[in-house]
Motif scaffolding. Structure first.
Motif, PDB file in Angstrom:
ATOM      1  N   THR A  19       1.083  -1.261  -0.226  1.00 38.68           N
ATOM      2  CA  THR A  19      -0.010   0.321  -0.020  1.00 38.68           C
ATOM      3  C   THR A  19       0.974   1.151   0.240  1.00 38.68           C
ATOM      4  OG1 THR A  19       0.090  -0.246   2.600  1.00 38.68           O
ATOM      5  CG2 THR A  19      -2.129  -0.984   1.613  1.00 38.68           C
ATOM      6  N   ARG A  41      -0.178  -7.612   6.580  1.00 38.69           N
ATOM      7  CA  ARG A  41      -0.877  -8.375   7.242  1.00 38.69           C
ATOM      8  C   ARG A  41      -2.040  -9.116   6.321  1.00 38.69           C
ATOM      9  NH1 ARG A  41      -2.110  -4.505  12.560  1.00 38.69           N
ATOM     10  NH2 ARG A  41      -1.880  -3.061  10.354  1.00 38.69           N
ATOM     11  N   ARG A  42      -2.721  -7.915   5.487  1.00 36.14           N
ATOM     12  CA  ARG A  42      -3.386  -8.371   4.580  1.00 36.14           C
ATOM     13  C   ARG A  42      -3.009  -9.743   3.477  1.00 36.14           C
ATOM     14  NH1 ARG A  42      -5.446  -2.736   4.077  1.00 36.14           N
ATOM     15  NH2 ARG A  42      -2.887  -2.025   5.033  1.00 36.14           N
ATOM     16  N   ASN A  93       9.016  -0.221   6.288  1.00 34.27           N
ATOM     17  CA  ASN A  93       7.902   1.562   5.387  1.00 34.27           C
ATOM     18  C   ASN A  93       7.291   0.726   6.643  1.00 34.27           C
ATOM     19  OD1 ASN A  93       6.273   2.986   3.782  1.00 34.27           O
ATOM     20  ND2 ASN A  93       5.948   1.154   3.858  1.00 34.27           N
ATOM     21  N   LYS A 163       9.979   6.714  16.319  1.00 35.58           N
ATOM     22  CA  LYS A 163      10.589   6.801  14.924  1.00 35.58           C
ATOM     23  C   LYS A 163      11.415   7.569  15.353  1.00 35.58           C
ATOM     24  CE  LYS A 163       7.258   6.886  10.865  1.00 35.58           C
ATOM     25  NZ  LYS A 163       7.100   5.496  10.374  1.00 35.58           N
ATOM     26  N   PHE A 192       2.890  13.361   2.112  1.00 33.74           N
ATOM     27  CA  PHE A 192       2.651  12.132   0.950  1.00 33.74           C
ATOM     28  C   PHE A 192       1.390  11.931   1.207  1.00 33.74           C
ATOM     29  CE2 PHE A 192       6.460  11.599  -1.643  1.00 33.74           C
ATOM     30  CZ  PHE A 192       7.594  12.433  -0.421  1.00 33.74           C
ATOM     31  N   THR A 194      -1.552   9.474   0.922  1.00 35.55           N
ATOM     32  CA  THR A 194      -2.307   7.855   1.084  1.00 35.55           C
ATOM     33  C   THR A 194      -3.237   7.937   1.967  1.00 35.55           C
ATOM     34  OG1 THR A 194      -0.750   7.320   3.107  1.00 35.55           O
ATOM     35  CG2 THR A 194       0.872   7.176   0.888  1.00 35.55           C
TER      36      THR A 194
HETATM   37  P1  NAP Z   1      -0.100   3.337   4.691  1.00 35.18           P
HETATM   38  O1  NAP Z   1      -0.391   2.687   3.496  1.00 35.18           O
HETATM   39  O2  NAP Z   1      -1.108   2.604   5.998  1.00 35.18           O
HETATM   40  O3  NAP Z   1       0.778   1.471   4.966  1.00 35.18           O
HETATM   41  C1  NAP Z   1       1.478   0.992   6.130  1.00 35.18           C
HETATM   42  C2  NAP Z   1       1.787  -0.116   5.816  1.00 35.18           C
HETATM   43  O4  NAP Z   1       2.250  -0.471   6.765  1.00 35.18           O
HETATM   44  C3  NAP Z   1       0.693  -0.876   5.660  1.00 35.18           C
HETATM   45  O5  NAP Z   1       0.977  -2.047   4.134  1.00 35.18           O
HETATM   46  C4  NAP Z   1       0.246  -1.912   6.557  1.00 35.18           C
HETATM   47  O6  NAP Z   1       0.141  -3.127   6.051  1.00 35.18           O
HETATM   48  C5  NAP Z   1       1.960  -2.237   6.622  1.00 35.18           C
HETATM   49  N1  NAP Z   1       1.010  -2.915   8.251  1.00 35.18           N
HETATM   50  C6  NAP Z   1       0.908  -2.046   9.273  1.00 35.18           C
HETATM   51  N2  NAP Z   1       1.195  -2.705  10.451  1.00 35.18           N
HETATM   52  C7  NAP Z   1       2.362  -3.781  10.391  1.00 35.18           C
HETATM   53  C8  NAP Z   1       2.098  -4.826  11.006  1.00 35.18           C
HETATM   54  N3  NAP Z   1       2.437  -5.182  12.387  1.00 35.18           N
HETATM   55  N4  NAP Z   1       2.701  -5.846   9.910  1.00 35.18           N
HETATM   56  C9  NAP Z   1       3.040  -5.782   8.907  1.00 35.18           C
HETATM   57  N5  NAP Z   1       2.524  -5.213   8.104  1.00 35.18           N
HETATM   58  C10 NAP Z   1       2.264  -3.651   9.139  1.00 35.18           C
HETATM   59  O7  NAP Z   1       0.951   4.397   4.853  1.00 35.18           O
HETATM   60  P2  NAP Z   1       1.746   4.964   4.292  1.00 35.18           P
HETATM   61  O8  NAP Z   1       1.108   6.507   4.449  1.00 35.18           O
HETATM   62  O9  NAP Z   1       2.494   5.009   3.177  1.00 35.18           O
HETATM   63  O10 NAP Z   1       3.215   4.791   5.149  1.00 35.18           O
HETATM   64  C11 NAP Z   1       4.506   4.303   4.964  1.00 35.18           C
HETATM   65  C12 NAP Z   1       5.085   4.797   5.243  1.00 35.18           C
HETATM   66  O11 NAP Z   1       5.624   6.107   4.878  1.00 35.18           O
HETATM   67  C13 NAP Z   1       5.099   4.564   7.412  1.00 35.18           C
HETATM   68  O12 NAP Z   1       6.359   4.272   8.012  1.00 35.18           O
HETATM   69  C14 NAP Z   1       4.989   5.740   7.186  1.00 35.18           C
HETATM   70  O13 NAP Z   1       5.155   6.339   8.937  1.00 35.18           O
HETATM   71  C15 NAP Z   1       6.315   6.647   6.619  1.00 35.18           C
HETATM   72  N6  NAP Z   1       5.196   7.979   6.123  1.00 35.18           N
HETATM   73  C16 NAP Z   1       4.302   8.698   5.499  1.00 35.18           C
HETATM   74  C17 NAP Z   1       3.793   9.414   5.278  1.00 35.18           C
HETATM   75  C18 NAP Z   1       2.565  10.158   4.373  1.00 35.18           C
HETATM   76  O14 NAP Z   1       2.677  11.546   4.490  1.00 35.18           O
HETATM   77  N7  NAP Z   1       1.824   9.592   4.079  1.00 35.18           N
HETATM   78  C19 NAP Z   1       4.790  10.493   5.657  1.00 35.18           C
HETATM   79  C20 NAP Z   1       5.889  10.340   6.409  1.00 35.18           C
HETATM   80  C21 NAP Z   1       6.098   8.790   6.471  1.00 35.18           C
HETATM   81  P3  NAP Z   1      -1.482  -4.254   6.848  1.00 35.18           P
HETATM   82  O15 NAP Z   1      -2.459  -2.971   7.655  1.00 35.18           O
HETATM   83  O16 NAP Z   1      -1.685  -5.303   5.641  1.00 35.18           O
HETATM   84  O17 NAP Z   1      -0.384  -5.407   7.827  1.00 35.18           O
END
Ligand code: NAP
Ligand code: HXC
Length: 290
Positions: A19, A41-42, A93, A163, A192, A194
């Motif tokens: 994702t 997990r999904r 990630n 973090k 970003f 999402t």
């Molecule tokens: P996201 O799509 O919700 O990504 C989170 C991912 O982590 C999902 O694919 C989820 O899959 C997986 N995940 C969560 N818990 C897990 C577990 N226990 N075991 C295995 N997988 C797990 O959100 P995103 O925005 O792309 O975030 C990605 C990264 O970027 C994160 O580290 C976030 O902190 C960082 N970030 C994002 C932003 C932003 O603006 N989007 C900004 C700064 C940093 P499942 O639910 O299927 O497990």
């Protein structure tokens, strides 16, 4: 921006690779020739992502369901991956987050975030790193953090704390494991869009004004983050290690300058300020005796 076979023969694992930003990075790695294992997990979501990515770019994406909060599950999953061939890179990630007033957080709420980001990221890094060390193999770890590792952030305290811990892991292991040829870096993204982050961090769309708090006036494009990840994972920049690099249109440092709020001033405001300063200077000059 990159030669198309940059990652030919490389195998990376991206946690949360099905994702959001994880998926965007996976697509970029595959496009540049890497084989990628994605975990989350999904199962259904992972399978669909793997199918769509390979349909678009060819190559090989292996989806494996795994909960990174569970150390033994990671051990079993990494062993399974290794049996099929060792990894060259790990992208930490996966994360969990939600906004909340800290006074309302129960211990379970804190753990819900810390177990994924702080504990899970360490379990993953050590499970992969110890195999590289045992086999005398080089490797690269890239963790996705936030700019809160430098500034802290209210209302997301378990995430900011976790973090920041991973940022310190990045520096510590860059030193401890450098002589094995293992390097660790991190990216600190600004906003970003999402689905996962927006649903939990902007649930009521309470914040419709991102642009005014980002000097570049916009949120990030996924391709920009994916390019940065590819750059950091490339052997050609192997000497970069122990670094946390922001990609945030200068959002993270905007509040740190005393005069950041002056970005709102118009040309007329600046002219008035200049005239007022000139008046003060001239009055002082008139009083000087030497
Ligand atoms: P996201 O799509 O919700 O990504 C989170 C991912 O982590 C999902 O694919 C989820 O899959 C997986 N995940 C969560 N818990 C897990 C577990 N226990 N075991 C295995 N997988 C797990 O959100 P995103 O925005 O792309 O975030 C990605 C990264 O970027 C994160 O580290 C976030 O902190 C960082 N970030 C994002 C932003 C932003 O603006 N989007 C900004 C700064 C940093 P499942 O639910 O299927 O497990
Ligand atoms: C206060 C809350 C809460 C909330 C849950 N809890 N949501 N407390 N405010 N909004 C509490 C619950 O009441 C419970 O405590 C405890 O947290 C655990 O709740 P569960 O629902 O059982 O949690 P769990 O199933 O473990 O889910 C974990 C999760 C979930 C993190 C809450 O959302 C998840 O798995 N998310 C993964 C994807 C994700 O979050 N992506 C966003 C990444 S964005 P009690 O005591 O009541 O039992 C990111 C940074 C982006 O990281 C930066 C942008 C600039």
């Amino acid at each position: 921006m990159f030669k198309t076979d940059l990652f030919k023969g490389k195998k990376f694992l991206v946690t949360g690779g099905g994702t959001g930003l994880g998926r965007s990075m996976t697509e970029k790695f595959v496009e540049l020739g890497a084989e990628v294992v994605i975990i989350g997990r999904r199962k259904e979501m992972l399978d669909k992502a793997a199918e769509e990515i390979t349909a678009r770019h060819g190559g090989k994406v292996t989806p494996i369901p795994c909960d990174i909060r569970v150390a033994q599950a990671i051990e079993d999953m990494v062993e399974e991956v290794w049996q099929a061939g060792p990894l060259d890179g790990l992208i930490n990630n996966a994360a969990g987050n939600f906004i909340s007033q800290t006074k309302d957080l129960s211990p379970r709420a804190f753990d819900a975030i810390a177990n994924i980001v702080f504990h899970g990221t360490f379990y993953m890094t050590n499970a992969v790193g110890k195999r590289w060390i045992a086999e005398g193999r080089k490797g690269s770890v890239l963790s996705i953090l936030t700019t809160w590792v430098w500034t802290g952030s209210p209302f997301v305290v378990p995430s900011a704390m976790s973090k920041a811990g991973v940022a310190v892991m990045t520096q510590s292991l860059a030193v401890e494991w450098g002589h094995y040829g293992i390097r660790l870096n991190a990216i600190a993204p600004g906003p970003f869009p999402t689905e996962g982050a927006w649903a939990r961090l902007n649930p009521n769309e309470q914040d419709r004004d991102w642009a005014s708090r980002i000097p570049m006036g916009r949120v990030g494009h996924h391709s920009e983050l994916a390019n940065m990840a590819a750059f950091l994972m490339a052997d050609e920049v192997e000497y970069i290690t122990g670094e946390v690099i922001a990609i945030d249109g200068a959002q993270g440092i905007m509040g740190s300058g005393t005069f950041s709020n002056l970005l709102k001033m118009t040309e007329d405001d600046w002219q008035r300020a200049r005239d007022a300063i000139k008046k003060t200077n001239e009055a002082d000059k008139a009083k000087r005796t030497v």
